[in-house]
Design an enzyme around this catalytic site. Structure first.
Site, PDB file in Angstrom:
ATOM      1  N   ARG A  70     -35.474  35.308   7.442  1.00 43.64           N
ATOM      2  CA  ARG A  70     -34.352  35.746   8.487  1.00 43.64           C
ATOM      3  C   ARG A  70     -34.508  34.612   9.606  1.00 43.64           C
ATOM      4  O   ARG A  70     -33.594  34.401  10.425  1.00 43.64           O
ATOM      5  CB  ARG A  70     -34.839  37.009   8.944  1.00 43.64           C
ATOM      6  CG  ARG A  70     -33.452  37.517   9.966  1.00 43.64           C
ATOM      7  CD  ARG A  70     -33.414  39.013   9.771  1.00 43.64           C
ATOM      8  NE  ARG A  70     -34.661  39.873   9.655  1.00 43.64           N
ATOM      9  CZ  ARG A  70     -35.818  40.121  10.517  1.00 43.64           C
ATOM     10  NH1 ARG A  70     -35.766  39.295  11.732  1.00 43.64           N
ATOM     11  NH2 ARG A  70     -36.744  40.716  10.276  1.00 43.64           N
ATOM     12  N   TYR A 124      -6.773  37.005  12.905  1.00 49.30           N
ATOM     13  CA  TYR A 124      -7.202  37.746  11.490  1.00 49.30           C
ATOM     14  C   TYR A 124      -7.495  39.192  11.914  1.00 49.30           C
ATOM     15  O   TYR A 124      -7.811  39.642  12.974  1.00 49.30           O
ATOM     16  CB  TYR A 124      -8.421  37.158  11.056  1.00 49.30           C
ATOM     17  CG  TYR A 124      -9.229  38.000  10.115  1.00 49.30           C
ATOM     18  CD1 TYR A 124      -8.216  38.321   8.752  1.00 49.30           C
ATOM     19  CD2 TYR A 124     -10.429  38.434  10.114  1.00 49.30           C
ATOM     20  CE1 TYR A 124      -8.850  39.099   7.628  1.00 49.30           C
ATOM     21  CE2 TYR A 124     -10.749  39.362   9.190  1.00 49.30           C
ATOM     22  CZ  TYR A 124     -10.088  39.626   8.015  1.00 49.30           C
ATOM     23  OH  TYR A 124     -10.709  40.417   6.913  1.00 49.30           O
ATOM     24  N   ASP A 189     -10.685  29.474  15.735  1.00 58.08           N
ATOM     25  CA  ASP A 189     -11.091  29.813  14.259  1.00 58.08           C
ATOM     26  C   ASP A 189     -10.409  28.865  13.585  1.00 58.08           C
ATOM     27  O   ASP A 189      -8.997  28.574  13.628  1.00 58.08           O
ATOM     28  CB  ASP A 189     -10.472  31.333  14.256  1.00 58.08           C
ATOM     29  CG  ASP A 189     -10.765  31.600  12.677  1.00 58.08           C
ATOM     30  OD1 ASP A 189     -10.643  30.722  11.636  1.00 58.08           O
ATOM     31  OD2 ASP A 189     -11.048  32.860  12.689  1.00 58.08           O
ATOM     32  N   LYS A 214     -13.552  31.251   2.559  1.00 59.93           N
ATOM     33  CA  LYS A 214     -12.307  31.018   2.072  1.00 59.93           C
ATOM     34  C   LYS A 214     -12.221  29.381   1.846  1.00 59.93           C
ATOM     35  O   LYS A 214     -12.935  29.180   0.520  1.00 59.93           O
ATOM     36  CB  LYS A 214     -11.391  30.879   3.337  1.00 59.93           C
ATOM     37  CG  LYS A 214     -11.341  32.556   4.348  1.00 59.93           C
ATOM     38  CD  LYS A 214     -10.951  33.624   3.275  1.00 59.93           C
ATOM     39  CE  LYS A 214     -11.258  35.014   3.980  1.00 59.93           C
ATOM     40  NZ  LYS A 214     -10.776  35.124   5.433  1.00 59.93           N
TER      41      LYS A 214
HETATM   42  C1  LIG Z   1     -11.072  36.162   6.499  1.00 54.20           C
HETATM   43  C2  LIG Z   1     -10.888  35.789   8.002  1.00 54.20           C
HETATM   44  C3  LIG Z   1     -12.176  35.756   8.797  1.00 54.20           C
HETATM   45  C4  LIG Z   1     -13.151  36.802   8.599  1.00 54.20           C
HETATM   46  O1  LIG Z   1     -14.038  36.357   7.588  1.00 54.20           O
HETATM   47  P1  LIG Z   1     -14.904  37.142   6.520  1.00 54.20           P
HETATM   48  O2  LIG Z   1     -15.479  35.968   5.822  1.00 54.20           O
HETATM   49  O3  LIG Z   1     -13.957  37.740   5.489  1.00 54.20           O
HETATM   50  O4  LIG Z   1     -15.872  37.979   7.201  1.00 54.20           O
HETATM   51  C5  LIG Z   1     -11.845  35.532  10.066  1.00 54.20           C
HETATM   52  N1  LIG Z   1     -11.030  34.552  10.484  1.00 54.20           N
HETATM   53  C6  LIG Z   1      -9.842  34.011   9.545  1.00 54.20           C
HETATM   54  C7  LIG Z   1      -8.774  33.398  10.191  1.00 54.20           C
HETATM   55  C8  LIG Z   1      -9.890  34.681   8.448  1.00 54.20           C
HETATM   56  O5  LIG Z   1      -8.949  34.419   7.763  1.00 54.20           O
END
Ligand SMILES: *Cc1c(COP(=O)(O)O)cnc(C)c1O
Length: 380
Positions: A70, A124, A189, A214
């Site tokens: 951790r 998101y 983001d 992603k």
């Molecule tokens: C999917 C997504 C998130 C969240 O990510 P996870 O890995 O599903 O927790 C945050 N921001 C954007 C733009 C996303 O597409």
């Protein structure tokens, strides 16, 4: 033509393959080793005490041998090094998911008494929800980009934006927004653009967040999040990660490094497919409106005259699923899934119409994709 440099000497395409792996050849290794240890034996408990004291002070990556999973993991650290290089930041800190990464950022600021967040919609759906519901004790003010400076308060700890935004692909002028933030950290983001198309830190964002689930992973088989930032903020994020436990598994760290190697190639090939599909959709009478970023990219949003649920039910090659950024093409209906948790009124106000579909374009042949999409759109 070469790929753009990342601020260092090497181009992005080179960093994608080599960053975080520079020591391997000297160790006689080619593939990245996966270190699955949760704990590390040591006969020197004085040394371990000193490393834990140092970590408690500034959250710096402990020097010397690892102590406990951790606190840090060598395979995950390689991914963090690589992503920081690609985003052009000093450091990066990885988490178990994108939402765990965003939560850690909010906890860092909340712990400093800076509970107020200024944010621009759309975000998101779950990021919107986390802020709106105040689940971590933060309070949010939603603004247009032009309203950011006026919304800042003495207790504002963060400005949060997405560009291109999920799911409308709305684009923001990050440089102008960073300027409006003054001394308040801007979190951009960058999940949709990836560092291949945009490096927000170069435009003044102090924090760059990815749902690494992603494009960074890129194959739909790893869940992860990461924040690229300066070393001072990274230290606080590591301390929160240590105390709250949202760590990334080493196998996921390995898969992410592997994903990064092909990131520039994947993003460019999928973007070429997406640009062509966006062009055909825009010319199609069954489609009311197409949103495709000026920046490019592999995401398309489009509104149709017909019933979006029918399109979801009719695709055959394209996978009807939430998430994005995989090698295969995915389609989903944001009002039903990714943004369902956002209040319907707020959702529509931020441009997420009930007729909007979001397409994450993959690496298939573009003619096969168009045939499937064309068939699924039916008679409109
Ligand atoms: C999917 C997504 C998130 C969240 O990510 P996870 O890995 O599903 O927790 C945050 N921001 C954007 C733009 C996303 O597409």
């Amino acid at each position: 033509m070469g790929s753009p440099a990342t601020g260092g000497l090497r181009a992005l395409a080179t960093e994608a393959v080599h960053a975080g792996r520079d020591d391997l050849a000297r160790q006689g290794l080619h593939a990245v080793p996966i270190d699955l240890s949760t704990t590390y034996p040591s006969y020197d408990s004085r040394g371990e005490a000193a490393r834990i004291d140092a970590f408690a002070t500034d959250g710096a990556e402990p020097e010397g041998p690892p102590v406990y999973g951790r606190l840090g993991n060598p395979t995950v650290a390689r991914f963090e090094t690589a992503l920081a290089r690609l985003e052009g930041t000093e450091s990066a800190v990885a988490f178990a998911s994108g939402m765990a990464a965003l939560s850690a950022v909010l906890l860092v600021r909340n712990a400093m008494g800076l509970r107020h967040v200024v944010a621009v919609r759309p975000l998101y759906g779950c990021s919107d929800h986390l802020l709106t519901a105040g689940l971590l004790g933060s309070e949010v003010t939603w603004v247009d980009p032009a309203g950011i400076a006026d919304a800042l308060r003495p207790d504002t700890g963060l400005v949060l934006v997405e560009s291109p935004a999920n799911p409308t692909l709305a684009e923001l002028d990050l440089r102008a927004i960073a300027h409006a933030c003054g001394s308040v950290p801007l979190l951009a983001d960058n999940t949709f653009a990836t560092p291949v198309l945009q490096r927000p830190a170069e435009q003044g964002a102090r924090l760059v967040l990815h749902s690494a689930t992603k494009y960074l992973g890129g194959h739909g088989d790893v869940m992860a999040g990461v924040v690229a930032c300066d070393e001072e903020f990274a230290g606080r994020l590591r301390q929160v990660r240590f105390a709250t436990g949202g760590v990334l598994h080493p196998l996921a760290g390995y898969l992410l490094l592997r994903g990064l190697s092909t990131l520039p190639v994947r993003v460019r090939a999928a973007s070429a497919n997406a640009a062509e599909l966006a062009r055909r959709l825009a010319a199609d009478p069954r489609v009311a409106r197409v949103h495709y970023p000026r920046l490019g990219g592999a995401m398309i949003a489009f509104e149709i005259h017909g019933d979006p649920h029918e399109v979801i039910a009719a695709v055959r090659l394209i996978t009807p699923a939430v998430s994005l950024g995989s090698v295969d093409t995915l389609i989903q209906h944001p009002a039903s899934i990714s943004h369902r948790i956002v209040d319907a009124e707020d959702r529509r106000h931020s441009g997420v119409s009930d007729r909007l579909l979001r397409l994450s374009v993959g690496l298939e042949d573009v003619e096969d994709l168009w045939r499937d999409l064309d068939g699924a759109l039916g008679r409109g």
